[in-house]
Write a protein that holds these residues in place. Structure first.
Motif, PDB file in Angstrom:
ATOM      1  N   UNK A  50       1.021  -1.454  -0.283  1.00  0.00           N
ATOM      2  CA  UNK A  50      -0.105   0.041   0.044  1.00  0.00           C
ATOM      3  C   UNK A  50       0.871   1.279  -0.022  1.00  0.00           C
ATOM      4  N   UNK A  51       0.223   2.203  -0.685  1.00  0.00           N
ATOM      5  CA  UNK A  51       0.878   3.735  -0.434  1.00  0.00           C
ATOM      6  C   UNK A  51       0.972   4.111   0.812  1.00  0.00           C
ATOM      7  N   UNK A  96      -5.700  15.167   3.990  1.00  0.00           N
ATOM      8  CA  UNK A  96      -4.138  14.703   4.193  1.00  0.00           C
ATOM      9  C   UNK A  96      -3.488  14.317   2.897  1.00  0.00           C
ATOM     10  N   UNK A  97      -4.146  13.726   2.082  1.00  0.00           N
ATOM     11  CA  UNK A  97      -3.810  13.015   0.973  1.00  0.00           C
ATOM     12  C   UNK A  97      -4.458  13.326  -0.459  1.00  0.00           C
ATOM     13  N   UNK A  98      -3.461  13.384  -1.392  1.00  0.00           N
ATOM     14  CA  UNK A  98      -4.150  13.761  -2.710  1.00  0.00           C
ATOM     15  C   UNK A  98      -4.021  12.513  -3.482  1.00  0.00           C
ATOM     16  N   UNK A  99      -4.973  12.081  -4.306  1.00  0.00           N
ATOM     17  CA  UNK A  99      -4.802  11.162  -5.417  1.00  0.00           C
ATOM     18  C   UNK A  99      -3.679  11.074  -6.323  1.00  0.00           C
ATOM     19  N   UNK A 100      -3.000  10.180  -6.549  1.00  0.00           N
ATOM     20  CA  UNK A 100      -1.755  10.151  -7.582  1.00  0.00           C
ATOM     21  C   UNK A 100      -2.359  10.600  -8.794  1.00  0.00           C
ATOM     22  N   UNK A 101      -1.679  11.233  -9.824  1.00  0.00           N
ATOM     23  CA  UNK A 101      -2.133  11.626 -10.966  1.00  0.00           C
ATOM     24  C   UNK A 101      -2.614  10.654 -11.833  1.00  0.00           C
ATOM     25  N   UNK A 102      -3.658  10.809 -12.736  1.00  0.00           N
ATOM     26  CA  UNK A 102      -4.020   9.818 -13.289  1.00  0.00           C
ATOM     27  C   UNK A 102      -3.257   8.985 -14.505  1.00  0.00           C
ATOM     28  N   UNK A 103      -3.531   7.698 -14.767  1.00  0.00           N
ATOM     29  CA  UNK A 103      -2.676   7.104 -15.745  1.00  0.00           C
ATOM     30  C   UNK A 103      -3.582   6.429 -16.582  1.00  0.00           C
ATOM     31  N   UNK A 104      -3.731   6.468 -17.859  1.00  0.00           N
ATOM     32  CA  UNK A 104      -4.812   5.911 -18.670  1.00  0.00           C
ATOM     33  C   UNK A 104      -4.564   4.285 -18.438  1.00  0.00           C
ATOM     34  N   UNK A 105      -5.730   3.723 -18.404  1.00  0.00           N
ATOM     35  CA  UNK A 105      -6.171   2.236 -17.998  1.00  0.00           C
ATOM     36  C   UNK A 105      -5.383   1.608 -16.850  1.00  0.00           C
ATOM     37  N   UNK A 106      -4.699   2.572 -16.091  1.00  0.00           N
ATOM     38  CA  UNK A 106      -3.800   2.272 -14.737  1.00  0.00           C
ATOM     39  C   UNK A 106      -4.524   2.734 -13.671  1.00  0.00           C
ATOM     40  N   UNK A 107      -4.790   3.902 -13.393  1.00  0.00           N
ATOM     41  CA  UNK A 107      -5.154   4.824 -12.444  1.00  0.00           C
ATOM     42  C   UNK A 107      -6.180   5.734 -12.653  1.00  0.00           C
ATOM     43  N   UNK A 108      -7.280   5.867 -12.019  1.00  0.00           N
ATOM     44  CA  UNK A 108      -8.278   6.985 -12.026  1.00  0.00           C
ATOM     45  C   UNK A 108      -8.023   8.490 -11.586  1.00  0.00           C
ATOM     46  N   UNK A 109      -8.628   9.419 -11.954  1.00  0.00           N
ATOM     47  CA  UNK A 109      -8.146  10.631 -11.195  1.00  0.00           C
ATOM     48  C   UNK A 109      -8.557  10.913  -9.748  1.00  0.00           C
TER      49      UNK A 109
END
Length: 139
Positions: A50-51, A96-109
């Motif tokens: 986990x992050x 306290x935390x922001x989502x990681x930047x989106x990556x197409x087909x890997x991670x949503x916004x």
């Protein structure tokens, strides 16, 4: 207002025992159908993917655990599901935390929370907190 404390998970005996208690008491699962031994659980905690991962405590009492995964998913596991505890925990996470930047087909916004189809109580709480259901998954 409830005073929630998020305690970062460390690979220490107390945290492993608390997490295993939560694991054993969990009613619903998504990724696992078989129970694992305490030894295997300890190996998982030692090498967690986990992050961020926290015990959720109210005062000194264990209330649950929460993690943020690298795909922006949030995992919730509480001993007792109460809207106030879930809401306050998520409020802290979102502040306290922001989502990681989106990556197409890997991670949503945005952050998202996976919930077992059978866990109607948690689904109801998340809807009451203003979240929307955007996906159903099948296996």
């Amino acid at each position: 207002m409830i005073s929630i404390n998020l305690i970062p998970i460390e690979a220490i005996k107390e945290h492993k025992e608390d997490l295993y208690l939560l694991y054993k008491k969990r009613k619903y699962t998504i990724s696992q159908n078989q129970r694992i031994s305490f030894e295997d659980h300890c190996k998982f905690v030692d090498n967690h993917p986990y992050r961020h991962w926290f015990l959720v405590k109210i005062k000194d009492d264990l209330a649950g655990a929460v993690y943020i995964h690298k795909d922006n998913s949030i995992g919730l596991n509480f001993l007792n599901l109460e809207e106030s505890i879930v809401g306050e925990t998520l409020k802290i996470i979102f502040s306290k935390f922001d989502p990681l930047p989106p990556k197409a087909s890997v991670r949503s916004t945005n952050f998202f929370i996976n919930v077992s189809h059978d866990d109607k109580e948690l689904q109801k709480i998340l809807l009451q907190l203003g979240m929307t259901c955007f996906q159903s998954s099948f296996r």
